[in-house]
Structure formats: C-alpha cells, structure tokens
Scaffold this active site. Sequence first.
Site, PDB file in Angstrom:
ATOM      1  N   GLY A  11       0.798  -1.218   0.161  1.00  0.00           N
ATOM      2  CA  GLY A  11      -0.065  -0.131   0.029  1.00  0.00           C
ATOM      3  C   GLY A  11       0.832   1.308   0.153  1.00  0.00           C
ATOM      4  O   GLY A  11       1.850   1.264   0.016  1.00  0.00           O
ATOM      5  N   ASP A  57      -3.723 -12.563   3.664  1.00  0.00           N
ATOM      6  CA  ASP A  57      -4.643 -11.833   4.479  1.00  0.00           C
ATOM      7  C   ASP A  57      -4.456 -11.964   5.797  1.00  0.00           C
ATOM      8  O   ASP A  57      -4.631 -13.075   6.432  1.00  0.00           O
ATOM      9  CB  ASP A  57      -5.929 -12.268   3.959  1.00  0.00           C
ATOM     10  CG  ASP A  57      -7.117 -11.516   4.608  1.00  0.00           C
ATOM     11  OD1 ASP A  57      -6.825 -10.637   5.398  1.00  0.00           O
ATOM     12  OD2 ASP A  57      -8.387 -11.721   4.330  1.00  0.00           O
ATOM     13  N   SER A  76      -4.615  -2.287   5.962  1.00  0.00           N
ATOM     14  CA  SER A  76      -6.332  -2.000   6.167  1.00  0.00           C
ATOM     15  C   SER A  76      -6.679  -1.181   4.937  1.00  0.00           C
ATOM     16  O   SER A  76      -5.786  -0.308   4.637  1.00  0.00           O
ATOM     17  CB  SER A  76      -6.358  -1.196   7.569  1.00  0.00           C
ATOM     18  OG  SER A  76      -7.839  -0.581   7.373  1.00  0.00           O
ATOM     19  N   ASN A 100      -4.129 -11.278  15.534  1.00  0.00           N
ATOM     20  CA  ASN A 100      -3.255 -12.228  14.887  1.00  0.00           C
ATOM     21  C   ASN A 100      -1.695 -11.827  14.938  1.00  0.00           C
ATOM     22  O   ASN A 100      -0.708 -12.367  15.413  1.00  0.00           O
ATOM     23  CB  ASN A 100      -3.588 -12.628  13.320  1.00  0.00           C
ATOM     24  CG  ASN A 100      -4.964 -13.443  13.261  1.00  0.00           C
ATOM     25  OD1 ASN A 100      -5.195 -14.238  14.227  1.00  0.00           O
ATOM     26  ND2 ASN A 100      -5.381 -13.352  12.191  1.00  0.00           N
ATOM     27  N   GLY A 103      -0.225 -11.629  18.500  1.00  0.00           N
ATOM     28  CA  GLY A 103       0.027 -13.274  18.901  1.00  0.00           C
ATOM     29  C   GLY A 103       1.247 -13.392  18.426  1.00  0.00           C
ATOM     30  O   GLY A 103       2.427 -14.025  18.944  1.00  0.00           O
ATOM     31  N   ALA A 115      -0.715   0.883  13.049  1.00  0.00           N
ATOM     32  CA  ALA A 115      -1.235   2.143  12.454  1.00  0.00           C
ATOM     33  C   ALA A 115      -2.624   2.450  12.964  1.00  0.00           C
ATOM     34  O   ALA A 115      -3.482   1.774  12.493  1.00  0.00           O
ATOM     35  CB  ALA A 115      -0.842   2.069  11.149  1.00  0.00           C
ATOM     36  N   TYR A 146     -14.372   1.710  10.173  1.00  0.00           N
ATOM     37  CA  TYR A 146     -12.950   2.003   9.962  1.00  0.00           C
ATOM     38  C   TYR A 146     -12.662   2.468  11.607  1.00  0.00           C
ATOM     39  O   TYR A 146     -11.626   2.104  12.193  1.00  0.00           O
ATOM     40  CB  TYR A 146     -12.721   2.963   8.894  1.00  0.00           C
ATOM     41  CG  TYR A 146     -10.872   3.318   8.724  1.00  0.00           C
ATOM     42  CD1 TYR A 146     -10.192   2.571   8.358  1.00  0.00           C
ATOM     43  CD2 TYR A 146     -10.769   4.525   9.183  1.00  0.00           C
ATOM     44  CE1 TYR A 146      -8.921   2.786   8.320  1.00  0.00           C
ATOM     45  CE2 TYR A 146      -9.365   5.073   8.817  1.00  0.00           C
ATOM     46  CZ  TYR A 146      -8.332   4.192   8.627  1.00  0.00           C
ATOM     47  OH  TYR A 146      -7.347   4.429   8.581  1.00  0.00           O
ATOM     48  N   LYS A 150     -10.301   0.736  14.317  1.00  0.00           N
ATOM     49  CA  LYS A 150      -9.071   1.124  15.020  1.00  0.00           C
ATOM     50  C   LYS A 150      -8.977   1.666  16.352  1.00  0.00           C
ATOM     51  O   LYS A 150      -7.899   1.585  17.162  1.00  0.00           O
ATOM     52  CB  LYS A 150      -8.678   2.554  14.195  1.00  0.00           C
ATOM     53  CG  LYS A 150      -8.407   2.613  12.639  1.00  0.00           C
ATOM     54  CD  LYS A 150      -6.846   1.722  12.397  1.00  0.00           C
ATOM     55  CE  LYS A 150      -6.501   1.439  10.989  1.00  0.00           C
ATOM     56  NZ  LYS A 150      -5.247   0.922  10.760  1.00  0.00           N
ATOM     57  N   THR A 176      -2.099  12.044   5.363  1.00  0.00           N
ATOM     58  CA  THR A 176      -0.746  11.946   4.754  1.00  0.00           C
ATOM     59  C   THR A 176      -0.928  11.817   3.065  1.00  0.00           C
ATOM     60  O   THR A 176      -1.909  11.301   2.431  1.00  0.00           O
ATOM     61  CB  THR A 176      -0.124  10.706   5.231  1.00  0.00           C
ATOM     62  OG1 THR A 176      -0.075  11.045   6.673  1.00  0.00           O
ATOM     63  CG2 THR A 176       1.324  10.535   4.689  1.00  0.00           C
TER      64      THR A 176
END
Length: 311
Positions: A11, A57, A76, A100, A103, A115, A146, A150, A176
């Site tokens: 991304g 994923d 994301s 995940n 962990g 983030a 979203y 977050k 950004t």
Amino acid sequence: MKKVLITGAAGFLGSHLCDRFIAEGYDVIAMDNLLTGSLENIEHLFHLERFTFYHHDVSKFVHVPDELDYILHFASPASPIDYLKMPIQTLKVGSLGTHNLLGLAKVKNARILVASTSEIYGDPTTHPQREDYWGNVNAVGPRGVYDEAKRFQEAITMAYHNFHGLETRIVRIFNTYGARMRLNDGRALPAFMGQALRGEDITVFGDGSQTRSFCFVDDLVEGIYRLLLSDYHLPLNIGNPTEITIKQFAEEIVRLTNTKSKIIYKPLPTDDPKQRCPDISKAYEILGWKPQVERSEGLHRTFTYFCNKIK
Ligand code: UDP
C-alpha cells in the site's frame, strides 16, 4: 541483521516503510493481500535478497518461519471510499488481523507498532486534537467500520502491553500524501490531482470549509521510524499541524497544476469531520520530531509522480 515484518506493504504507507527499512539495512518481510495495495509499489525491491513478499490476508492466521525483531501493522483499507466498499474486511483486518499480529509478536518476542489514525477522534469537539482527547465517533455511521476497528485495535494493543508485557507502539496518523497514493481511492488529493490532469471539474464536498492538515509521506515515515525505536508505548499523533480548508486546498491544486478545470460543489459525505489538526507537541517532546517538508514542496513532488503515472 534485524528483521521486520510489514503488513499492508504493497500500500501507500507500507511501501514507503519497506523502502525506509531496506535503506536502514533491515531484512524486510512484506505482507499484503493486495485488496487495495499494488505490487507496482514494491516491485523495485523484489530483486533484493533482504526483501521477501508474502501474499496473505492477516485476518487469517499469520505464519512467519523467521525470527522477527519488529512488526509494523499497516494493513487496512484506509480511504473513505475503500472502507465504505469493504466494511467487513476493514473491521476484520483492524480487529482479527491485529489480534493475529499481536499473537505473532508475542511468540517471536518482537516489538509491534500498529497504525492507528486521527479517525479515532471522529468529528472532534476539541481543536487541535491532543492524544488525551477521547473522540466523538458515530459507531453505526458509514465511517464507523474504520473508526471502531482502529479504536478496538488500540484497545487490544494496550491490553497485550499491560497483560502480556508486550513491547507495543501506537501511531495515530493524520492525513498524509505523496507518491503511490491511488488516483482513484477517492481521497481529496488524488481526486483533485486526477481531475486536474484529466481536465475534469474539481469536486469539493460540502462548502469546502471543513479543514484538514496534510503531512508529506517522508515526514510521516521519519516519525514512525523514531516512534518504533523509542520507548514510548502510549498513542502518539504524527501529522502536519498546518491546517487548511478543503476549498483552499482545491484552489492550491488548481494553481499548482495550471489546469483550466473549475471547482464545483457536491454534497458533504455523512459524518465528514469538520475540523482536523494534530497537536504534535508530544511527538516533538518525545521523539524530537516535527515535519520538515512544506506543502508547496510536497505537492509539487506528488504531482510529478501523478504526471509520470498518467503518461
Ligand atoms: N473531499 C472533497 N472532494 C473529493 C474528495 C474528498 O471535497 O473529491 C473532501 C472530503 O469530504 C473531506 C476532505 O476532502 O472533507 C478530505 O477527504 P479525504 O477522503 O482525503 O480524507 P478524510 O480526512 O476525510 O479521511
């Protein structure tokens, strides 16, 4: 050689982080499911032995055979258009994905930076936004998928820190911009630059009096790099505090691109925050960080990227 796992690596922000960590001499393991990311953003790194890419994923169990020193969780969908189109994936990557990776950090004894975003402040009632502001979020509105993902991400990250003693870092990223944004991701900057380049009308939503504060990507990456290596585990705002209305921003892009396009006005999306500006005094105090790149310079560099891309 230190090893870092970067999720969302294909991304906009993830790919710039890959570049930075490679430049700093790290081994980089890049992970992305390519839902909104593009291999084009990282293909220049593929020939490096220190760079590995996993198409995966992170909402599903994450397996990495190597030892890891650091994990940066940047996967994301992140533009309003993307998370409106993919609400369930957005919720899953922020919640299950974060779980995940926490962990994984625990079994690898790695430090993890997640983030987060200024969206956790919602449509803020205090200005500028400091880290101790709790926010004003509509959980069931279109942006809720979203914002709440977050917010959960921050909560579970703090829980792993407090309960398991995991080394965690939380960055709250404000708007950004820079190279590798997608022209069609619906955000103000690529939308305006794309429209200007195609000679289409520039679409300002609402009356354009809502404000944002735009940070150039190199400044953001520097702030994130310093935060990762710091010993500060509470959420930290990283962004540029120079605030501008969206109407002024559109006018700046019209001037910069020398377009004949006209500014037109469209309805304001639901729950679009009216004002957004980071208070970055904490980042300065803790990291000695503040943005260095003026908007005129950053916009110029970004426009050059889009011109080449369109060609
Ligand atoms: N915006 C706009 N025209 C567009 C795209 C966005 O006026 O074509 C506005 C949007 O309504 C918001 C601001 O620009 O007020 C920044 O939007 P963006 O999607 O970049 O990020 P946000 O800060 O809302 O997450």
